[in-house]
Design a protein around this motif. Structure first.
Motif, PDB file in Angstrom:
ATOM      1  N   SER A 115       2.659   6.392  -2.224  1.00  9.01           N
ATOM      2  CA  SER A 115       1.220   6.470  -1.972  1.00  9.01           C
ATOM      3  C   SER A 115       0.776   7.784  -1.343  1.00  9.01           C
ATOM      4  CB  SER A 115       0.797   5.308  -1.067  1.00  9.01           C
ATOM      5  OG  SER A 115       1.490   5.361   0.170  1.00  9.01           O
ATOM      6  N   ASN A 159      -1.362   9.594  -3.774  1.00 13.55           N
ATOM      7  CA  ASN A 159      -2.486   8.916  -4.423  1.00 13.55           C
ATOM      8  C   ASN A 159      -3.751   9.748  -4.296  1.00 13.55           C
ATOM      9  OD1 ASN A 159      -1.031   6.689  -5.248  1.00 13.55           O
ATOM     10  ND2 ASN A 159      -1.556   5.454  -3.453  1.00 13.55           N
ATOM     11  N   LYS A 181       0.811  -1.221   0.000  1.00 10.95           N
ATOM     12  CA  LYS A 181       0.000   0.000   0.000  1.00 10.95           C
ATOM     13  C   LYS A 181       0.843   1.269   0.000  1.00 10.95           C
ATOM     14  CE  LYS A 181      -3.949  -2.181   2.226  1.00 10.95           C
ATOM     15  NZ  LYS A 181      -4.834  -2.199   3.421  1.00 10.95           N
TER      16      LYS A 181
END
Length: 779
Positions: A335, A338, A151
């Motif tokens: 991330s 994101n 992640k």
């Protein structure tokens, strides 16, 4: 292994899927034959793009199944084309070459994707059901689906469908299955969990990362995984996600309701493959949108020396092609930028303002400069006029892939244990360039093969009987057939004559008639071998041989010793129609042994067979990729070459070594203090001097060298010719004696003269006194 959390992992591991593309179809493996998920379909398009792996390529790519075998330690030319260039200012490019061998690897007999439900396989064992193509095994994909996805990776604004397994990536957000490939492993290198793939080479525009690639390769570094026994993982698949790091794995407890008892997984170490770290060097130049042809219009290749300890009947090669742009810092984007589903603007939070020349991210967002799917941008400030960009963030960072059909690596015959073996194969398929694209037409590979007299050549190829029936070509429709016959002599001489055009020659590759077989043989092979190469053993007695229709698709001439030097141009008589590219090749056989290697800024080592001459290049010595070559000449050959250019060598006395020729000459820029080490064999350690000249033999200079134990180690900056000569101490003594004698003769003669002519001596004395007084005068 220390606990590495997903976000940390995304920083220390290299993301391979950060690339921009505009069309499908990007990398195609031509030798060994690339499948592109094709089996033996008769249509131009493959039947099932999800058959075994995610290629991201055009459906019409790939070759029908056909297998070859190679001998351990032989040289295999891996050849491919890539669509969107390498080693240019347009993008960053990396090519990852890998192989895998296993008893269960197979091509299969159906284009149907291997089942993920073992009940659909024979004997409840998909790993052994020979109907289906398989590279990675069932357990590999099972574990991938249970592993938590990283992640910490950049996924832009892609919707992961609320799935958190390693099957879901930015490039494959829906988790589409393709064989037993793990999407997260496919999209990233080096992958941080176990992979069955072993690294051959990493070719990159950014060689500063090579040290990292070599250290992190699973060739040399172990991997870890959070695992239950396979039977337990089968029970819990699609129900839970297991942690991807040590700390979380050791704390995880499987709910009792799933298996009847609470269980804890094990954080398991998987040892490295136990082979050397991959070769890592610069990529070679390839052109944009031209099927990736390199300099001179030739496809790029990597010469792989098959490991001497590799022996297996079921192996495959994988090539991954990765390109990135400079729209954002791909190596340091994770991330944290994101897309946030809670924000009104659903695009990613990458700040494009600086790249676009805008004063702030707010201003960039206002004008539509947002990293999202199909943004509409206001190119002109103050004008209510938008331009829509065809951006797909799932493809704005992209990995392409192709894999070979299976091949075997076999033990050498006992009489070839220490011999150099070169593989000569055929790539391409039946049809003209439009019909076969993005595959290629027939050709030999390597198209230009250079070998030394005494080396061995293994000629082998495979084809298909299921090409599209209307593809152009000679002989029975739909069939691939090849042969080799020597071409007739060229019509015009090389390098001279009124028919020459600037920089080239007419009449050699252009000749279309074969040589009269009674006049010469190919590479000095026997006439029986020449007959076999011409007619390729038709499959039935007195079969149709004029167009080789009754011959089989597979041909193998076991390794043959090359006994004649020279340049041999050869052709296939069947594939010689004007509508198709001529299938012709060249083999250059040198009298002397040689070695070839591409060495770049990461340095490297190359050596002649037996190690009598070696080059050692430290990291940072070369500024760019150099195609280096060492060739050994006997002293007679060296003398002959000097006479050919009206040069001679007058330095030294006798030869104390063979000649060694290194190309290119300009290995290190002038003015640089950097040097590489050249080591060469010498006959004697005493009174030996190393001499060097450029390729034209114009000037010989002495080189400092450390000479001992029959070897000379030279710190060098240039290619060219190196040779050792004796500097005899006896000759030096004789020279000194001669000089002394000459001086004594002159002195004695002078004394004798002036004694016979005293008046002359008095005149000399007077002149000397006047000169002495003149020198004492001051102005």
């Amino acid at each position: 292994m220390r606990n590495i959390r997903p976000k940390e992992l995304s920083v220390i591991c290299v993301l391979l899927n950060l690339f921009i593309v505009f069309i499908a179809g990007d990398v195609y493996l031509h030798n060994p034959r690339g499948s592109n998920n094709r089996l033996d379909e008769k249509g131009r398009a493959r039947t099932n793009p999800n058959n075994n792996f995610d290629s991201q390529n055009n459906d019409r790519g790939g070759y029908n199944v056909g297998s070859l075998f190679y001998y351990k330690g032989s040289t295999l030319s891996i050849e491919w084309t890539n669509q969107h260039s390498c080693q240019t200012e347009n993008n960053h490019c990396e090519m990852i070459l890998q192989y895998m061998c296993d008893d269960s690897i197979r091509d299969g007999v159906t284009t149907q994707t291997i089942p993920s439900n073992r009940a659909q396989c024979a004997n409840y064992d998909c790993n052994k059901d020979r109907r289906f193509r398989m590279h990675e095994n069932y357990e590999h994909y099972l574990e991938c689906g249970l592993r938590e996805r990283n992640k910490g990776l950049f996924t832009a604004d892609q919707n992961m469908n609320k799935r958190n397994s390693a099957r879901n990536t930015r490039q494959n957000p829906g988790g589409t299955r393709r064989g037993y490939e793990c999407p997260e492993e496919r999209d990233h290198y080096p992958y941080w969990h176990p992979s069955p793939w072993m690294d051959i080479a990493v070719l990159t525009n950014d060689v500063s990362r090579c040290r990292y690639y070599k250290q992190e390769s699973q060739n040399v570094k172990s991997r870890w995984a959070c695992r239950f026994p396979v039977k337990i993982m089968e029970k819990i698949k699609n129900k839970v996600i297991l942690p991807n790091n040590k700390e979380a794995c050791e704390k995880y407890v499987l709910p009792e309701k799933l298996t009847g008892e609470s269980m804890k997984p094990e954080w398991v170490q998987i040892p490295p493959h136990g082979i050397p770290a991959p070769d890592c060097r610069e990529t070679e130049y390839t052109r944009d949108n031209h099927l990736g042809n390199g300099i001179g219009g030739h496809p790029v290749t990597y010469n792989w020396t098959l490991p001497s300890d590799l022996e297996h009947e079921n192996c495959v090669i994988r090539i991954r092609y990765n390109i990135s742009t400079s729209d954002y810092d791909v190596w340091n984007t994770d991330s944290s930028v994101n897309a946030d589903p809670k924000r009104l603007n659903k695009g990613s939070k990458i700040d494009l303002s600086q790249k676009m020349g805008l004063e702030s991210q707010e201003k960039a967002t206002e004008r539509g400069y947002i990293f999202e799917n199909n943004p509409e941008v206001k190119v002109f400030d103050g004008l209510d006029f938008d331009l829509r960009l065809a951006v797909n963030t799932a493809q704005y960072g992209r990995t392409f892939q192709d894999r070979s059909h299976t091949f075997a690596v076999r033990q050498r015959p006992s009489d070839l244990e220490d011999k150099v073996i070169h593989n000569l194969n055929v790539r391409g398929k039946r049809g003209n360039i439009v019909q076969v694209y993005p595959a290629v037409e027939y050709d030999f590979v390597p198209n230009n093969l250079e070998i030394a007299k005494g080396d061995y050549i293994h000629i082998q190829w495979t084809g298909s009987n299921t090409n599209p029936g209307n593809n152009d070509g000679q002989g029975l429709a739909g069939t691939d057939r090849n042969n080799i016959v020597l071409l007739a002599k060229q019509k015009y001489a090389e390098g001279s004559g009124s028919h020459m055009y600037v920089g080239g020659k007419y009449g050699h590759y252009g000749v279309n008639f074969p040589m009269n077989a009674g006049n010469s043989t190919f590479l000095g092979l026997s006439k029986d071998d020449a007959l076999t190469l011409a007619y390729i053993d038709p499959g039935q007695f007195r079969g149709e041989v004029s167009e080789l229709d009754d011959a089989g698709t597979y041909f193998n001439l076991p390794p043959r010793k090359v006994t004649q030097s020279g340049t041999y141009h050869y052709m296939s008589t069947r594939n010689n129609n004007f509508s198709n590219r001529d299938q012709k090749g060249r083999v250059v056989v040198s009298e002397s042994p040689y070695a070839l290697k591409a060495v770049g800024s990461m340095g490297g080592h190359m050596a002649l067979q037996g190690g009598e001459a070696q080059v050692f290049v430290e990291e940072g010595v070369f500024e760019s990729l150099k195609k280096m070559r060492i060739e050994k000449w006997s002293t007679e050959e060296g003398e002959r070459r000097m006479r050919a250019v009206n040069r001679g060598m007058h330095e030294g006395d006798e030869y104390a070594s063979d000649f060694y020729y290194i190309t290119p000459d300009d290995l290190i820029p002038k003015g640089s203090e950097k040097k590489f080490v050249f080591e060469m064999k010498v006959y004697d350690d005493d009174d030996v001097t190393i001499y060097h000249a450029s390729s034209d033999f114009s000037v010989w200079t002495t080189m400092d060298a450390d000479i001992s134990d029959g070897k000379a180690r030279i710190s060098a900056r240039e290619g060219g010719v190196y040779v050792a000569r004796t500097s005899s101490s006896i000759a030096l003594v004789v020279g000194i004696v001669v000089a002394v004698v000459v001086v004594l003769v002159i002195v004695g003669g002078t004394i004798f003269y002036f004694r016979r002519n005293p008046t002359k001596w008095q005149a000399v004395r007077t002149t000397c006194r006047n000169a002495e007084r003149s020198m004492q005068n001051k102005v």
